[in-house]
Design a protein around this motif. Sequence first.
Motif, PDB file in Angstrom:
ATOM      1  N   PRO A 165      39.102  21.234  -8.260  1.00  0.00           N
ATOM      2  CA  PRO A 165      38.270  21.346  -6.890  1.00  0.00           C
ATOM      3  C   PRO A 165      37.459  22.552  -7.074  1.00  0.00           C
ATOM      4  N   GLY A 166      36.192  22.681  -6.161  1.00  0.00           N
ATOM      5  CA  GLY A 166      35.602  23.493  -5.893  1.00  0.00           C
ATOM      6  C   GLY A 166      34.104  23.814  -6.908  1.00  0.00           C
ATOM      7  N   GLY A 167      34.101  22.596  -7.542  1.00  0.00           N
ATOM      8  CA  GLY A 167      32.824  22.678  -8.294  1.00  0.00           C
ATOM      9  C   GLY A 167      31.671  22.715  -7.697  1.00  0.00           C
ATOM     10  N   GLU A 168      30.567  22.588  -8.372  1.00  0.00           N
ATOM     11  CA  GLU A 168      29.154  22.485  -7.844  1.00  0.00           C
ATOM     12  C   GLU A 168      28.587  21.341  -7.496  1.00  0.00           C
ATOM     13  N   ASP A 169      29.149  20.266  -7.967  1.00  0.00           N
ATOM     14  CA  ASP A 169      28.487  18.903  -7.652  1.00  0.00           C
ATOM     15  C   ASP A 169      29.540  18.210  -6.844  1.00  0.00           C
ATOM     16  N   VAL A 170      30.223  18.401  -6.006  1.00  0.00           N
ATOM     17  CA  VAL A 170      31.217  17.602  -5.349  1.00  0.00           C
ATOM     18  C   VAL A 170      30.387  16.859  -4.135  1.00  0.00           C
ATOM     19  N   SER A 171      30.479  15.428  -4.049  1.00  0.00           N
ATOM     20  CA  SER A 171      29.966  14.871  -2.902  1.00  0.00           C
ATOM     21  C   SER A 171      30.238  15.050  -1.583  1.00  0.00           C
ATOM     22  N   PRO A 172      29.521  15.102  -0.573  1.00  0.00           N
ATOM     23  CA  PRO A 172      29.954  15.209   0.890  1.00  0.00           C
ATOM     24  C   PRO A 172      30.582  13.909   1.179  1.00  0.00           C
ATOM     25  N   TYR A 173      30.804  12.971   0.659  1.00  0.00           N
ATOM     26  CA  TYR A 173      31.767  11.700   0.957  1.00  0.00           C
ATOM     27  C   TYR A 173      33.085  11.788   0.341  1.00  0.00           C
ATOM     28  N   ALA A 174      33.468  12.884  -0.679  1.00  0.00           N
ATOM     29  CA  ALA A 174      34.469  13.279  -1.029  1.00  0.00           C
ATOM     30  C   ALA A 174      35.139  14.406   0.073  1.00  0.00           C
ATOM     31  N   ALA A 175      34.254  15.202   0.157  1.00  0.00           N
ATOM     32  CA  ALA A 175      34.663  16.547   0.958  1.00  0.00           C
ATOM     33  C   ALA A 175      33.425  16.818   1.868  1.00  0.00           C
ATOM     34  N   PRO A 176      33.815  16.213   3.146  1.00  0.00           N
ATOM     35  CA  PRO A 176      32.632  16.205   4.249  1.00  0.00           C
ATOM     36  C   PRO A 176      32.249  17.518   4.549  1.00  0.00           C
ATOM     37  N   ALA A 177      33.097  18.688   4.428  1.00  0.00           N
ATOM     38  CA  ALA A 177      32.657  20.019   4.737  1.00  0.00           C
ATOM     39  C   ALA A 177      31.319  20.385   3.842  1.00  0.00           C
ATOM     40  N   ARG A 178      31.164  19.459   2.690  1.00  0.00           N
ATOM     41  CA  ARG A 178      29.963  19.829   1.966  1.00  0.00           C
ATOM     42  C   ARG A 178      28.404  19.160   2.576  1.00  0.00           C
ATOM     43  N   ALA A 179      28.776  18.246   3.480  1.00  0.00           N
ATOM     44  CA  ALA A 179      27.540  17.612   4.223  1.00  0.00           C
ATOM     45  C   ALA A 179      26.778  18.744   4.578  1.00  0.00           C
ATOM     46  N   THR A 180      25.583  18.597   4.494  1.00  0.00           N
ATOM     47  CA  THR A 180      24.483  19.777   4.886  1.00  0.00           C
ATOM     48  C   THR A 180      24.089  19.223   6.146  1.00  0.00           C
ATOM     49  N   ASP A 181      23.969  17.933   6.606  1.00  0.00           N
ATOM     50  CA  ASP A 181      23.109  17.448   7.704  1.00  0.00           C
ATOM     51  C   ASP A 181      24.485  16.597   8.594  1.00  0.00           C
ATOM     52  N   LEU A 182      24.793  16.901   9.694  1.00  0.00           N
ATOM     53  CA  LEU A 182      25.809  16.211  10.275  1.00  0.00           C
ATOM     54  C   LEU A 182      25.046  15.611  11.772  1.00  0.00           C
ATOM     55  N   ALA A 183      23.891  15.700  11.776  1.00  0.00           N
ATOM     56  CA  ALA A 183      23.190  15.095  12.874  1.00  0.00           C
ATOM     57  C   ALA A 183      23.397  13.575  13.142  1.00  0.00           C
ATOM     58  N   GLY A 184      23.372  13.013  14.015  1.00  0.00           N
ATOM     59  CA  GLY A 184      23.174  11.692  14.229  1.00  0.00           C
ATOM     60  C   GLY A 184      24.903  10.978  14.042  1.00  0.00           C
ATOM     61  N   LEU A 185      25.596  11.777  14.116  1.00  0.00           N
ATOM     62  CA  LEU A 185      27.159  11.344  13.775  1.00  0.00           C
ATOM     63  C   LEU A 185      27.660  11.018  15.206  1.00  0.00           C
ATOM     64  N   PRO A 186      28.677  10.117  15.242  1.00  0.00           N
ATOM     65  CA  PRO A 186      29.126   9.557  16.625  1.00  0.00           C
ATOM     66  C   PRO A 186      30.005  10.689  17.245  1.00  0.00           C
ATOM     67  N   PRO A 187      30.179  10.867  18.663  1.00  0.00           N
ATOM     68  CA  PRO A 187      31.065  11.782  19.438  1.00  0.00           C
ATOM     69  C   PRO A 187      32.221  11.981  18.487  1.00  0.00           C
ATOM     70  N   ALA A 188      33.046  13.247  18.497  1.00  0.00           N
ATOM     71  CA  ALA A 188      34.048  13.764  17.701  1.00  0.00           C
ATOM     72  C   ALA A 188      35.204  14.322  18.538  1.00  0.00           C
ATOM     73  N   PHE A 189      36.233  13.955  18.338  1.00  0.00           N
ATOM     74  CA  PHE A 189      37.411  14.635  18.494  1.00  0.00           C
ATOM     75  C   PHE A 189      38.378  15.250  17.427  1.00  0.00           C
ATOM     76  N   VAL A 190      38.575  16.525  17.455  1.00  0.00           N
ATOM     77  CA  VAL A 190      38.914  17.399  16.298  1.00  0.00           C
ATOM     78  C   VAL A 190      40.332  17.934  16.922  1.00  0.00           C
ATOM     79  N   THR A 191      41.430  17.697  15.995  1.00  0.00           N
ATOM     80  CA  THR A 191      42.598  18.474  16.259  1.00  0.00           C
ATOM     81  C   THR A 191      42.931  19.404  15.042  1.00  0.00           C
ATOM     82  N   THR A 192      43.572  20.616  15.409  1.00  0.00           N
ATOM     83  CA  THR A 192      44.038  21.366  14.248  1.00  0.00           C
ATOM     84  C   THR A 192      45.342  22.134  14.723  1.00  0.00           C
ATOM     85  N   CYS A 193      46.162  22.710  13.698  1.00  0.00           N
ATOM     86  CA  CYS A 193      47.504  23.168  14.124  1.00  0.00           C
ATOM     87  C   CYS A 193      47.379  24.623  13.411  1.00  0.00           C
ATOM     88  N   GLN A 194      48.105  25.667  14.384  1.00  0.00           N
ATOM     89  CA  GLN A 194      47.986  27.006  14.002  1.00  0.00           C
ATOM     90  C   GLN A 194      48.270  27.415  12.567  1.00  0.00           C
TER      91      GLN A 194
END
Length: 320
Positions: free
Chosen positions: A227-256
């Motif tokens: 992991p961590g290479g230069e050519d990882v698709s955003p469809y594999a790792a969404p954090a790599r996506a450069t454009d998040l506009a136009g996506l549906p409303p989101a609810f995100v949960t995290t644990c401490q």
Amino acid sequence: MSYDVDPELLPWLDMLPQVALPDYEALLAARTQQSQLKDLLPAYEPATPVDVRDTSVPGPSDAPDVPVRVYSPANRDGLVPGLLYVHGGGFVLGDLDMFHAQVLRFADELGIVIVSVDYRLAPEHPFPAPVEDCYAALKWLAEKASELGVDPQRIGIAGESAGGGLAAATTLLARDRGGPGLCFQLLGIPELDDRLATGSMTDYVDTPVWNRPNAIYSWTAYLGTEPGGEDVSPYAAPARATDLAGLPPAFVTTCQYDPLRDEGLEYARRLAHAGVPTELRLYPGTFHGSSLVESAAISRRMSGDEIDALRRGLGVTASR
């Protein structure tokens, strides 16, 4: 490190399944343990009848059909929202049975139709197989909306852990491929970033249930490379996506005390900055998988928050 875990969770630490994935042999052992744990998971008895059936849907091009489990509550009045549910397991574990009680509860309490997808697992089936399976199931849900009794304008997606990451990736695919349209995404403690560079991912090497070493194996198995290479698709790792506009409303949960915490926080921040209506929850004293302790007040709050978010996001108006 020491962790200020919620007092109600502390007595359960030694009883919760401790996942260790240093290699493929350990993964096979974890899968055996998973199959043994199924009978020990708490059952859920719906307040109203819910029809549950297993079937399969057309898979991606040149790939096998995708197994799914369809939950259809009885006593529905007209069309109801639909939800694609994506189970967790670090891309390498998990199946329909492990998350059956949770999905059954969603269907019962919300009165919605849910399609739970049994996507192929890594490392036997690395990216893009799992996310393409999820997208194929989403297309089937949308195409069969009328037959399933689903309102095609109220279809959402939800997932937990790796399932949260796959849900985010499927949402990106749906936007970029011109559909199906989604009205909501619930990303529960999502696994989103293969770069493994956040503060929580760097520091949490010994947290309960999930930790940095497991995350390294998980991403290596899923990507089929380090992991961590230069050519990882955003469809594999969404954090790599450069454009998040136009996506549906989101609810995100995290644990401490979760190595995935910071990537969930950052993805929610970026969604909001891109103009996506976004709600975020960070639960104190919790760790990845702590919601398995259903009796704890914090676990009940987490579950209740997800149900309330789905009710709002899917436009569920009738009380159950």
